[in-house]
Design an enzyme around this catalytic site. Structure first.
Site, PDB file in Angstrom:
ATOM      1  CE  LYS A  35      34.974  39.153  36.189  1.00  0.00           C
ATOM      2  NZ  LYS A  35      35.397  38.027  35.338  1.00  0.00           N
ATOM      3  CE1 TYR A 256       2.227  47.614  36.100  1.00  0.00           C
ATOM      4  CE2 TYR A 256       4.203  47.278  37.411  1.00  0.00           C
ATOM      5  CZ  TYR A 256       3.348  48.117  36.715  1.00  0.00           C
ATOM      6  OH  TYR A 256       3.625  49.451  36.646  1.00  0.00           O
ATOM      7  CG  MET A 304      11.487  50.150  37.162  1.00  0.00           C
ATOM      8  SD  MET A 304      11.222  51.527  36.044  1.00  0.00           S
ATOM      9  CE  MET A 304      11.194  50.726  34.478  1.00  0.00           C
TER      10      MET A 304
HETATM   11  C1  LIG Z   1      35.966  37.098  36.307  1.00  0.00           C
HETATM   12  C2  LIG Z   1      37.189  36.308  36.135  1.00  0.00           C
HETATM   13  C3  LIG Z   1      37.764  35.616  37.211  1.00  0.00           C
HETATM   14  C4  LIG Z   1      37.128  35.554  38.578  1.00  0.00           C
HETATM   15  O1  LIG Z   1      36.209  34.486  38.603  1.00  0.00           O
HETATM   16  P1  LIG Z   1      35.373  34.107  39.939  1.00  0.00           P
HETATM   17  O2  LIG Z   1      34.598  32.924  39.528  1.00  0.00           O
HETATM   18  O3  LIG Z   1      34.540  35.290  40.238  1.00  0.00           O
HETATM   19  O4  LIG Z   1      36.386  33.821  40.990  1.00  0.00           O
HETATM   20  C5  LIG Z   1      38.972  34.967  37.002  1.00  0.00           C
HETATM   21  N1  LIG Z   1      39.554  34.958  35.778  1.00  0.00           N
HETATM   22  C6  LIG Z   1      39.011  35.592  34.710  1.00  0.00           C
HETATM   23  C7  LIG Z   1      39.704  35.531  33.398  1.00  0.00           C
HETATM   24  C8  LIG Z   1      37.810  36.270  34.852  1.00  0.00           C
HETATM   25  O5  LIG Z   1      37.282  36.886  33.797  1.00  0.00           O
END
Ligand SMILES: *Cc1c(COP(=O)(O)O)cnc(C)c1O
Length: 364
Positions: A35, A256, A304
């Site tokens: 993801k 800054y 930035m």
């Molecule tokens: C993101 C996610 C994972 C992966 O988790 P990690 O801690 O990065 O291994 C597993 N299960 C679900 C439902 C997630 O959303």
């Protein structure tokens, strides 16, 4: 010459980390979590490096479709928040996407749909209190889903809130026990529970499908065990260059807010990397930056597009010298610690203006 900030993505390291995951969970199938643009590493090059996985999981429907279009036809692809409308269900069928079901509304959409052959991951809320059905609803849910001709297969899943924190072991155990008690009514259904932390620390959670994310990218989910100790190799190296050098007199200030003042004559390297690139603005003076294999300290506020580094002692450091913000020799976990956040956030935050370069080197 383009602006010198680059993120090198080491595909051999990704493949290595997948093989380490298999070593930790030899009896489970792996759904590699890619993801958020593969935690900032780039969807396609990550999928390519991880192609020996048993499946992929993500949340973005468009990315899932892109994977199918790119030729990933045989691996299951799981959408971790499932579908959001009946319109999307047709795409789930067309592209053979598996779906998490975590909400009554989704069951209602499924009740009247024309689609067939859907694989569902039924999410039970065992204490995370984010997504999922109450455990006591499981028998009724299974009855309704089994009677639905749209559904081809059911896996029961849950997610741990504290698998990465030893001090919350009790909470973890409570979630696991509740899950096992709840699923006892139908022992044949496959299970999916473990994220990276649970894969590494709790073999009893491995079951049928594990869901590693962070560990595939070579970072540790724990504060008391490093990625190297786990056997992982960082897959991303964020690099840039020194684009200017300033010579400060005692009492001069930097950046800054003028919140850093030189207590002696100093040499300051200006690095082309700022919070618009994804570097954390909250990284304080003292956060390490690697230049010519020397750890130098960030001084003053991250802006930035730039950050400022004390190179007074690193006398060999010159204009245009390469700088490592994190990666080999400087774990992203360490930068996250200084900035008061987690490596997850830093990896995902690398912005689109940072070019991802696939690195053709062995993982060593
Ligand atoms: C993101 C996610 C994972 C992966 O988790 P990690 O801690 O990065 O291994 C597993 N299960 C679900 C439902 C997630 O959303």
């Amino acid at each position: 010459m383009p602006r010198p900030i680059l993120a090198y993505i080491n595909q051999a390291a990704l493949a290595h980390n997948l093989s380490i995951t298999r070593r930790y969970a030899p009896h489970a199938r792996i759904t590699a979590v890619i993801k958020a643009n593969a935690y900032g590493h780039g969807l396609m090059q990550t999928a390519d490096a991880l192609k020996s996985t048993d499946g992929f999981a993500l949340l973005e429907l468009e990315a899932a479709i892109n994977l199918r279009d790119a030729g990933y036809n045989n691996l299951p692809i799981l959408l971790l928040e499932g579908f959001f409308s009946t319109h999307e269900l047709a795409l789930f069928e067309k592209y053979r996407l598996s779906t998490v079901i975590h909400h009554e509304e989704q069951i209602e959409m499924l009740a009247n749909c024309k689609q067939r052959g859907l694989n569902v991951f039924l999410k039970i809320n065992t204490g995370m209190n984010r997504l999922g059905f109450e455990p006591k609803c499981l028998p009724t849910l299974l009855e309704r889903l089994s009677a639905n001709p749209a559904i081809a297969g059911i896996t029961v899943m849950s997610h741990f809130a504290t698998a990465d924190e030893v001090s919350h072991n009790n909470n973890f155990m409570r979630q696991l026990q509740l899950f096992d008690k709840t699923t006892r009514i139908n022992p044949k259904l496959p299970h999916s529970l473990a994220n990276s932390a649970a894969i590494i620390r709790y073999p009893e959670t491995h079951r049928d499908w594990v869901r590693p994310g962070l560990m595939l990218y070579g970072a540790s989910p724990f504060s008391d065990q490093s990625a190297t100790e786990i056997g992982l190799i960082p897959a991303m190296m964020l690099t840039s260059k020194i684009i200017a050098i300033q010579h400060l007199k005692q009492g001069d200030q930097v950046g800054y807010g003028c919140n850093f003042q030189a207590d002696k004559p100093m040499r300051i390297g200006i690095v082309a990397c700022g919070y618009a690139d994804g570097y954390p603005r909250h990284a304080p003076t003292g956060t390490p930056v690697l230049i010519n294999n020397q750890r130098c300290r960030l001084v003053g506020r991250v802006s930035m597009d730039m950050l400022t580094v004390d190179i007074t002692e690193a006398t060999d450091v010159q204009l245009n010298n390469p700088v490592i913000l994190w990666g080999k020799g400087l774990p992203v976990e360490e930068i996250a610690h200084y900035a008061g956040t987690v490596s997850y956030e830093l990896l995902c935050a690398v912005s689109t203006r940072v070019k991802l370069v696939v690195e053709q080197v062995p993982a060593e």
